[in-house]
Enzyme design. Structure first.
Site, mmCIF file in Angstrom:
data_model
loop_
_atom_site.group_PDB
_atom_site.id
_atom_site.type_symbol
_atom_site.label_atom_id
_atom_site.label_comp_id
_atom_site.label_asym_id
_atom_site.label_seq_id
_atom_site.Cartn_x
_atom_site.Cartn_y
_atom_site.Cartn_z
ATOM 1 N N GLY A 81 26.923 33.126 84.341
ATOM 2 C CA GLY A 81 25.669 33.771 83.948
ATOM 3 C C GLY A 81 25.529 35.169 84.511
ATOM 4 N N CYS A 82 25.934 35.343 85.747
ATOM 5 C CA CYS A 82 25.851 36.653 86.385
ATOM 6 C C CYS A 82 26.808 37.647 85.731
ATOM 7 C CB CYS A 82 26.149 36.526 87.871
ATOM 8 S SG CYS A 82 24.987 35.462 88.725
ATOM 9 N N THR A 83 27.962 37.160 85.318
ATOM 10 C CA THR A 83 28.927 38.018 84.642
ATOM 11 C C THR A 83 28.376 38.505 83.311
ATOM 12 O OG1 THR A 83 30.770 36.885 85.724
ATOM 13 C CG2 THR A 83 31.288 38.129 83.728
#
Length: 94
Positions: A44-46
């Site tokens: 998700g952060c990527t």
């Protein structure tokens, strides 16, 4: 995080993925988008960081600084930025 939209960030001096110090004061007069993420290199952060990287030219046209921030080390931020081809500065706030 939507609750924080439009709120002033506290003053900070943090190192980015290249070990360079960045302070909020150095961006005085600019609008700053500060996106926080829980852990570098997670799916998700990527996605989030890549989307900000893709939109970076549009932000720059409007003189808006975009910064990512997490509790990850500078080394982890550097690996994340390199592996994911990120152009957004990533701050380490351990």
């Amino acid at each position: 995080m939507g609750q924080l939209e439009g709120k002033a960030a506290p003053a900070f001096v943090l190192k980015n993925q290249d070990g360079e110090e960045l302070s909020l004061a150095s961006l005085k007069g600019k609008t700053v988008v500060l996106f926080a993420y829980p852990k570098a290199s997670t799916p998700g952060c990527t996605i989030e960081a890549k989307e900000f990287t893709e939109l970076l030219p549009q932000f720059r046209k409007r003189d808006v600084a975009v910064l990512g921030i997490s509790a990850d080390s500078e080394k982890a931020q550097k690996n994340f930025a390199t592996k994911s081809c990120l152009a957004v500065p990533l701050l380490s706030d351990p």
